[in-house]
Design an enzyme around this catalytic site. Sequence first.
Site, PDB file in Angstrom:
ATOM      1  CG  ASP A 199     -96.883 -51.699  47.980  1.00 40.01           C
ATOM      2  OD1 ASP A 199     -97.478 -50.840  48.660  1.00 40.01           O
ATOM      3  OD2 ASP A 199     -95.666 -51.634  47.730  1.00 40.01           O
ATOM      4  CG  ASN A 204     -95.409 -50.881  42.945  1.00 39.86           C
ATOM      5  OD1 ASN A 204     -94.229 -50.832  42.613  1.00 39.86           O
ATOM      6  ND2 ASN A 204     -95.789 -51.207  44.169  1.00 39.86           N
ATOM      7  CG  ASP A 216     -92.482 -54.412  43.085  1.00 41.01           C
ATOM      8  OD1 ASP A 216     -92.429 -55.621  43.409  1.00 41.01           O
ATOM      9  OD2 ASP A 216     -91.944 -53.513  43.759  1.00 41.01           O
TER      10      ASP A 216
END
Length: 324
Positions: A199, A204, A216
Site C-alpha cells: 500500500d 505511508n 505502516d
Amino acid sequence: MAQAFSALSPDTVMSAVESAGVYPAAEPFALNSYENRVLTFQDDERTRWIAKFYRPGRWENAAIVEEHGFLTELAKAGVPVNAPWRNAAGLSLFEHGGFRFALFPHCPGQAPELENPAHLFALGELLGQLHESSEKSAFSHRPRFDHQSDIKDAEARVLASARLNTQERRAYSSVIERTLKALSNVDWSVGPLIRTHGDCHLGNILGRDEHFTLVDFDDCMMAPAIQDIWMLLPTGEPQSWQVALDEVVEGYEQVRDFPRAQLALIEPLRAYRLIRYTAWLCSRWSDPAFPRAFPWFSDRGYWDQHIRQLEQQLLQLETPHWLA
C-alpha cells in the site's frame, strides 16, 4: 468491529501500553487512522512512541507476527522502515483487554513531493533497497495477490452492502464482469510475486529532504514489485509520467534492475485498487470513523460516478496512454 473499537477508551490504551512495560507521561493522542487505531505519546523520558491497535478479526496473530518479522529483517538490512519495538523477550505483538497492539518508535517527517525530481530519485532508491531484501524470502501467512478471487470478493461485499439500487447493481456487476475478462488477458507472469509493502502511497512514506522511511506495512503481501511503485507515478499526460518514471527508475537502479516488463501491469493494478477500495469502504461503513472521514461515500451520485470511473479504466486496460 466498530463496537470493539468503541471500547478502546483512553484508560484502556494507557493500561495496555503500561502492560507492555512502557509508561506514558500523559494521555496518548489519537492520529488519523481508519483500519486500525493509531495513537502517539511520550514516555517518562520524553521519548515519542506510536501505539497501533489492530482491528479485531482482520488478521490472525501469525500474519501480524510475520509482518513484524519482515520489518525487523528489513531494518537489519539497512532498509529505512519503521520496525516495531520488542520487549526483553523479543515479543512485538501484545494483548490487553481483548485488543492486540504493537509499539513503534515515532517517525517524524513529511510526505515526499512527487513534483520534486530529487524526491522521486530517493523513492526509487528506497524501493530498490526494499525489493533487494524482500525477494530473498517469501511470506507464509500474508496474502498473495490474486486478482480474480480478490475482485470477486470485493464485488460480493459491495452487493451485500445493499447500498446500490437495482439499476446500479446491474451496471456495477456488468462492469466488474468486463473488467475480470479484460484482466484475464493480462500476462501476469511478467511480475513474479515478492514480498511488498502493498500500500505504498504518499501517506505511508515520511521523511525530510531526500531521506525517507516506509511506514505502516499493514497491507504487506506477496505481489509484483510494481505494486510498490505505480502509485508514485502521475496519471496525467504521458510526458510528465515519463519524466517521473525516469527519476524513479534511475534511483531504483542504484540498487537493482528495474522491472520494466511490469509496467504493463500498472493499469490492471489501478483497476484492482479502484474496485477493492470501494469494497473496503462498504465493509467498514458501520465503523463511526468512516462516515466522518469519507462523507462523500454516502452521496447519492457516488455509484454512478464510481461505475463511470471503472468504465474509463476499462478503456485504459485496452489502450494505456503511457504505453502508446
